[in-house]
Design a protein around this motif. Structure first.
Motif, PDB file in Angstrom:
ATOM      1  N   SER A 149       0.826  -1.211   0.000  1.00 31.90           N
ATOM      2  CA  SER A 149       0.000   0.000   0.000  1.00 31.90           C
ATOM      3  C   SER A 149       0.857   1.257   0.000  1.00 31.90           C
ATOM      4  N   GLU A 150       2.003   1.218   0.697  1.00 32.38           N
ATOM      5  CA  GLU A 150       2.888   2.379   0.731  1.00 32.38           C
ATOM      6  C   GLU A 150       3.514   2.623  -0.631  1.00 32.38           C
ATOM      7  N   ALA A 151       3.890   1.553  -1.316  1.00 37.20           N
ATOM      8  CA  ALA A 151       4.551   1.691  -2.619  1.00 37.20           C
ATOM      9  C   ALA A 151       3.613   2.307  -3.655  1.00 37.20           C
ATOM     10  N   VAL A 152       2.359   1.861  -3.699  1.00 42.27           N
ATOM     11  CA  VAL A 152       1.450   2.363  -4.739  1.00 42.27           C
ATOM     12  C   VAL A 152       0.956   3.773  -4.443  1.00 42.27           C
ATOM     13  N   LEU A 153       1.073   4.232  -3.202  1.00 40.52           N
ATOM     14  CA  LEU A 153       0.640   5.586  -2.859  1.00 40.52           C
ATOM     15  C   LEU A 153       1.759   6.627  -3.001  1.00 40.52           C
ATOM     16  N   LEU A 154       2.969   6.171  -3.259  1.00 36.31           N
ATOM     17  CA  LEU A 154       4.080   7.115  -3.418  1.00 36.31           C
ATOM     18  C   LEU A 154       3.852   8.053  -4.602  1.00 36.31           C
ATOM     19  N   GLU A 155       4.296   9.286  -4.423  1.00 33.89           N
ATOM     20  CA  GLU A 155       4.282  10.265  -5.501  1.00 33.89           C
ATOM     21  C   GLU A 155       5.718  10.515  -5.948  1.00 33.89           C
ATOM     22  N   PRO A 156       5.915  10.950  -7.193  1.00 34.14           N
ATOM     23  CA  PRO A 156       7.296  11.208  -7.659  1.00 34.14           C
ATOM     24  C   PRO A 156       8.093  12.119  -6.731  1.00 34.14           C
ATOM     25  N   GLY A 157       7.429  13.102  -6.141  1.00 35.64           N
ATOM     26  CA  GLY A 157       8.124  14.030  -5.256  1.00 35.64           C
ATOM     27  C   GLY A 157       8.518  13.448  -3.913  1.00 35.64           C
ATOM     28  N   ASP A 158       8.080  12.216  -3.633  1.00 38.26           N
ATOM     29  CA  ASP A 158       8.440  11.570  -2.370  1.00 38.26           C
ATOM     30  C   ASP A 158       9.821  10.916  -2.425  1.00 38.26           C
ATOM     31  N   GLU A 162      18.993  12.065  -5.202  1.00 35.03           N
ATOM     32  CA  GLU A 162      20.215  12.847  -4.988  1.00 35.03           C
ATOM     33  C   GLU A 162      20.513  13.028  -3.497  1.00 35.03           C
ATOM     34  N   ARG A 163      19.509  12.945  -2.672  1.00 36.65           N
ATOM     35  CA  ARG A 163      19.705  13.061  -1.224  1.00 36.65           C
ATOM     36  C   ARG A 163      19.747  11.694  -0.545  1.00 36.65           C
ATOM     37  N   GLY A 164      19.422  10.667  -1.314  1.00 39.15           N
ATOM     38  CA  GLY A 164      19.457   9.316  -0.763  1.00 39.15           C
ATOM     39  C   GLY A 164      18.361   9.013   0.238  1.00 39.15           C
ATOM     40  N   VAL A 165      17.175   9.609   0.037  1.00 42.80           N
ATOM     41  CA  VAL A 165      16.069   9.361   0.961  1.00 42.80           C
ATOM     42  C   VAL A 165      14.755   9.215   0.192  1.00 42.80           C
ATOM     43  N   LEU A 166      13.822   8.574   0.856  1.00 40.43           N
ATOM     44  CA  LEU A 166      12.466   8.389   0.341  1.00 40.43           C
ATOM     45  C   LEU A 166      11.510   8.682   1.500  1.00 40.43           C
ATOM     46  N   ALA A 174      -1.284   5.867   9.747  1.00 41.64           N
ATOM     47  CA  ALA A 174      -1.025   7.284   9.454  1.00 41.64           C
ATOM     48  C   ALA A 174       0.353   7.730   9.931  1.00 41.64           C
ATOM     49  N   ARG A 175       1.284   6.782  10.092  1.00 38.80           N
ATOM     50  CA  ARG A 175       2.638   7.134  10.541  1.00 38.80           C
ATOM     51  C   ARG A 175       3.527   7.450   9.340  1.00 38.80           C
ATOM     52  N   ARG A 176       4.324   8.480   9.481  1.00 43.27           N
ATOM     53  CA  ARG A 176       5.270   8.878   8.441  1.00 43.27           C
ATOM     54  C   ARG A 176       6.668   8.418   8.829  1.00 43.27           C
ATOM     55  N   ARG A 177       7.501   8.228   7.831  1.00 36.54           N
ATOM     56  CA  ARG A 177       8.892   7.896   8.124  1.00 36.54           C
ATOM     57  C   ARG A 177       9.763   8.250   6.917  1.00 36.54           C
ATOM     58  N   VAL A 178      11.049   8.392   7.193  1.00 35.15           N
ATOM     59  CA  VAL A 178      12.045   8.631   6.148  1.00 35.15           C
ATOM     60  C   VAL A 178      12.846   7.354   5.980  1.00 35.15           C
ATOM     61  N   VAL A 179      12.943   6.878   4.752  1.00 44.33           N
ATOM     62  CA  VAL A 179      13.643   5.628   4.466  1.00 44.33           C
ATOM     63  C   VAL A 179      14.943   5.956   3.723  1.00 44.33           C
ATOM     64  N   VAL A 261      15.673  -1.960  12.731  1.00 42.52           N
ATOM     65  CA  VAL A 261      14.812  -2.582  11.714  1.00 42.52           C
ATOM     66  C   VAL A 261      13.355  -2.208  11.963  1.00 42.52           C
ATOM     67  N   ARG A 262      12.969  -2.111  13.230  1.00 51.56           N
ATOM     68  CA  ARG A 262      11.607  -1.670  13.568  1.00 51.56           C
ATOM     69  C   ARG A 262      11.325  -0.310  12.952  1.00 51.56           C
ATOM     70  N   ASP A 263      12.247   0.640  13.116  1.00 50.44           N
ATOM     71  CA  ASP A 263      12.055   1.982  12.570  1.00 50.44           C
ATOM     72  C   ASP A 263      12.081   1.963  11.041  1.00 50.44           C
ATOM     73  N   PHE A 264      12.956   1.147  10.473  1.00 48.43           N
ATOM     74  CA  PHE A 264      13.068   1.034   9.019  1.00 48.43           C
ATOM     75  C   PHE A 264      11.741   0.553   8.420  1.00 48.43           C
ATOM     76  N   LEU A 265      11.101  -0.411   9.064  1.00 45.06           N
ATOM     77  CA  LEU A 265       9.856  -0.977   8.551  1.00 45.06           C
ATOM     78  C   LEU A 265       8.632  -0.129   8.900  1.00 45.06           C
ATOM     79  N   GLY A 266       8.770   0.768   9.873  1.00 41.46           N
ATOM     80  CA  GLY A 266       7.630   1.573  10.276  1.00 41.46           C
ATOM     81  C   GLY A 266       6.705   0.865  11.239  1.00 41.46           C
ATOM     82  N   HIS A 267       7.248  -0.083  12.026  1.00 42.89           N
ATOM     83  CA  HIS A 267       6.439  -0.770  13.027  1.00 42.89           C
ATOM     84  C   HIS A 267       6.314   0.097  14.277  1.00 42.89           C
ATOM     85  N   ARG A 268       5.193  -0.046  14.981  1.00 42.37           N
ATOM     86  CA  ARG A 268       5.009   0.666  16.236  1.00 42.37           C
ATOM     87  C   ARG A 268       5.754  -0.039  17.370  1.00 42.37           C
TER      88      ARG A 268
END
Length: 284
Positions: A149-158, A162-166, A174-179, A261-268
């Motif tokens: 669900s996260e992959a299909v909701l991504l927008e190009p601007g996400d 060049e900065r190495g982040v997504l 409804a949790r946000r994270r930087v990958v 890994v918990r933070d990487f995956l976005g687990h609570r």
């Protein structure tokens, strides 16, 4: 001996709370670990692989306290996982020199497991990708560990290669994270963004698009990775969740901490992440 075990186990409980396990999981992990030391009556530094193996064999014939018969396979797995977490902690703080479970390949007995792909299988999967879109989809699901669900909701601007982040702006709950993006993922997603700008000149509201330039659905993404698995001649079915499962397992096997890994995956909670801790050989 008893005072030493009590103090050590109290420290273990504090550690579990600190890294984010839920209260129920803290109690379960603590009690399973205590059961081992009640069985062996040893200090942690003296525990050997043979002691773990002996306990594992005993668990398989130990009667259940909650009904007739023995312990379930899932419960035996809980005991083993508890010991792995305990000795990971002991080794990290320098209280044991050698991890007694290192090198042990004990069969998991719980049913319904979705085992991860090996590193060799993931390599074959990437080798089967022929298009920028296929490479990008694999990097989002494996290298970035995104949910379908996260992959299909991504927008190009996400995506900022060049900065190495997504940026995951609409994660589960409804949790946000930087990958963080590894170099290969950055290069692949950068190439895909350049292709997307040509394929959809007016701009696309979604990062992943189908053949008609419309946003890719979750079912379409599932079909894409399943087809790549067949093209790679893998003997197992590949799904988006299995790729997420695989990167988590591989990161843990390489030594990344459970909380990272918990933070990487976005687990609570960390106990959700523990599902991905497979001790079997994953080809690293």
């Amino acid at each position: 001996m008893e005072q030493l075990q009590t103090g050590t186990l109290a420290g273990f409980k504090d550690y579990l709370c600190a890294v984010g396990y839920s209260s129920g999981s803290v109690q379960m992990l603590w009690s399973c670990t205590r059961a081992f030391f009640d069985y062996r009556e040893q200090v942690p530094a003296n525990v050997m692989p043979a002691d773990i193996l002996s306990f594992y064999e005993d668990l398989q014939v130990r009667p259940s306290l909650r009904g007739e018969g023995g312990l379930s396979g899932k419960m035996v797995d809980h005991y083993l996982y508890s010991l792995r977490v305990f000795f990971d902690w002991q080794q990290a703080v320098g209280l044991v020199m050698a991890h007694p479970m290192s090198g042990l390949q004990l069969r998991r007995l719980g049913s319904g497991q979705r085992l991860p792909l090996s590193v060799a299988e993931v390599t074959a999967l990437f080798g089967a990708a022929r298009h920028e879109r296929e490479h990008a989809a694999l990097h989002l699901l494996y290298s970035c560990g995104l949910r379908r669900s996260e992959a299909v909701l991504l927008e190009p601007g996400d995506v900022w290669p060049e900065r190495g982040v997504l940026y995951v702006r609409r994660g589960k709950g409804a949790r946000r994270r930087v990958v963080p993006l590894a170099s290969r993922a950055s290069a692949s997603l950068g190439a895909y963004l350049r292709w997307l700008a040509v394929w959809v000149p007016g701009g696309s509201p979604r990062l992943l698009v189908g053949s008609r330039s419309q946003g890719m659905t979750g079912d379409r993404l599932c079909g894409l990775v399943k087809a790549l698995g067949k093209r790679a001649e893998l003997k197992t079915v590949v799904t988006p969740h299995r790729l997420r499962h695989s990167i988590a397992t591989h990161l843990l096997a390489r030594g990344m901490s459970l909380e990272q890994v918990r933070d990487f995956l976005g687990h609570r909670h960390a106990d959700t992440t523990q599902i991905y801790a497979h001790p079997q050989n994953v080809g690293l």
